[in-house]
Design an enzyme around this catalytic site. Structure first.
Site, PDB file in Angstrom:
ATOM      1  N   GLY A  64     -30.294  42.400   0.070  1.00  0.00           N
ATOM      2  CA  GLY A  64     -31.450  43.227   0.331  1.00  0.00           C
ATOM      3  C   GLY A  64     -31.983  42.987   1.734  1.00  0.00           C
ATOM      4  N   GLY A 113     -28.132  40.797  -2.918  1.00  0.00           N
ATOM      5  CA  GLY A 113     -28.116  42.139  -3.464  1.00  0.00           C
ATOM      6  C   GLY A 113     -26.748  42.787  -3.450  1.00  0.00           C
ATOM      7  N   GLU A 136     -30.070  32.215  -2.055  1.00  0.00           N
ATOM      8  CA  GLU A 136     -31.519  32.423  -2.035  1.00  0.00           C
ATOM      9  C   GLU A 136     -32.344  31.146  -1.967  1.00  0.00           C
ATOM     10  OE1 GLU A 136     -29.622  36.081  -3.681  1.00  0.00           O
ATOM     11  OE2 GLU A 136     -29.390  33.914  -4.022  1.00  0.00           O
ATOM     12  N   ASP A 144     -31.265  36.478  -7.758  1.00  0.00           N
ATOM     13  CA  ASP A 144     -31.792  37.581  -8.548  1.00  0.00           C
ATOM     14  C   ASP A 144     -30.696  38.628  -8.730  1.00  0.00           C
ATOM     15  OD1 ASP A 144     -31.873  38.373  -5.841  1.00  0.00           O
ATOM     16  OD2 ASP A 144     -33.584  39.687  -6.160  1.00  0.00           O
TER      17      ASP A 144
END
Length: 370
Positions: A64, A113, A136, A144
């Protein structure tokens, strides 16, 4: 020019991320374009299967747009960030249950992502250039996009190792962690894409990919599984580090050093999320939990500090608060798992990845390649 190229070639619905200057990192508009195309193709009988790839020579997707999330968090525009996470996770859920074969070409860099839009597909292709990671914890965040669901199911605590160390995985290690299904040499990719456009059915595509697949060169983790399982099966970050400190191998010592670089709070929250995901049967649970955790992370000082050190000032010297896992209390971790006041995920209808009975849609299920 659109940041997602969408077209139909023969029976193949083609999705190409087209933001190469940013290593195809995802924006909200890209997420929306991907969702719209996939939903349209569900009912399009001309589209038998999907192929996802990335423009440029560097990789599929670096994740992301972290800088945009940093700016939103820093300025208090949390609803803006919540909208991105909500729509991104809904896309991940759609991909995981998509009723037509979804082939992800995980060539080059695939992180964060990028894992979410590829590793939930029905067939994941890696090459010798593939570098996969969920890094992350290095920026005060948690794995995530369904990452806790995927990593919790990797064998021998390899997923816990990958999450806590933020390690980069080559093709053989990606297959070992069950983040990929087939290895195909990058030299074969141009002809593979051209030939997929000539396939009339998903079964033809299945045969083509199997014929081009090969065995990758050995990875680094297969020989390390015993001590990884022993050390990373511990129940706390402190116990994992103590166990690693007792190991004599250089790679175990490097793993301990890498963990100690990462946000202590993010490490503890990640370990708890991985253990929770292991006992849940569906991706939806993990996505909903990750949504709460992601929003909590954006409101925690470690996220802003981690992004500052990694991407803004680039000094690679984050000042974590607290700076030691032993100082992160159970109460502090528990706050991340409490419900937060943001609109809930709408994961909507889930489709059977086994295809639709009575038509000629074929399933390229990862189970077919065992």
């Amino acid at each position: 020019m659109s940041e997602v190229e969408i077209r139909v070639e023969g029976a193949c619905g083609r999705l190409t991320l087209n933001r190469p200057s940013a290593l195809n990192s995802l924006t909200l508009m890209m997420v929306r374009e991907l969702k719209a195309a996939l939903r349209q193709w569900i009912e399009d009988p001309a589209v038998e299967f999907i192929l996802l790839d990335g423009a440029g020579e560097r990789g599929l997707c670096a994740g992301g747009d972290i800088r945009a999330l940093y700016d939103a968090a820093r300025s208090g525009r949390l609803e803006e960030a919540a909208t991105f996470f909500r729509e991104e996770y809904e896309l991940n859920s759609l991909i995981s249950s998509y009723p037509k074969p979804y082939i992800a070409l995980m060539d080059g860099v695939v992180m964060g992502g990028g894992i979410g839009i590829s590793a939930h597909g029905s067939l994941r292709v890696v090459t010798e250039r593939s570098t996969l990671a969920m890094p992350e914890t290095r920026i005060g965040f948690i794995p995530d996009v369904g990452g806790t669901f995927l990593l919790a199911r990797a064998p021998d605590e390899l997923g816990t190792y990958a999450a806590l160390t933020a390690s980069r995985l080559g093709p053989a290690d990606a297959l070992l962690l069950r983040l990929g299904d087939l290895f195909i040499s990058s030299n074969e990719i141009p002809s593979m894409i051209a030939e997929l456009a000539l396939c009339r059915t998903a079964l033809d595509a299945h045969e083509l990919l199997l014929n081009k697949s090969a065995a990758p060169s050995p990875g680094s983790l297969e020989a390390e599984r015993q001590w990884i399982r022993r050390c990373f099966s511990r129940q706390t970050i402190e116990e994992i580090l103590n166990s690693l400190d007792e190991e004599t191998s250089d790679i175990a010592q490097r793993a301990a050093a890498e963990i100690r670089k990462n946000s202590p709070t993010a490490l503890k929250v990640t370990l708890r999320a991985l253990r929770d995901a292991r006992h849940k049967a569906d991706l939806g649970y993990s996505l909903r939990q990750e949504y709460n955790l992601a929003m909590a992370c954006l409101q925690n000082p470690d996220f802003l500090e981690g992004v500052r050190a990694a991407l803004i000032d680039k000094d690679q010297q984050p000042r974590w608060s607290p700076d030691d896992p032993a100082r992160v209390t159970g109460e502090q971790v528990e706050k991340f798992f409490q419900n937060h006041e943001f609109p809930p995920l709408n994961l909507g209808h889930t489709y059977s990845q086994r295809g639709v009975s009575g038509d000629n849609r074929r399933n390229l299920s990862r189970g077919n390649y065992g």
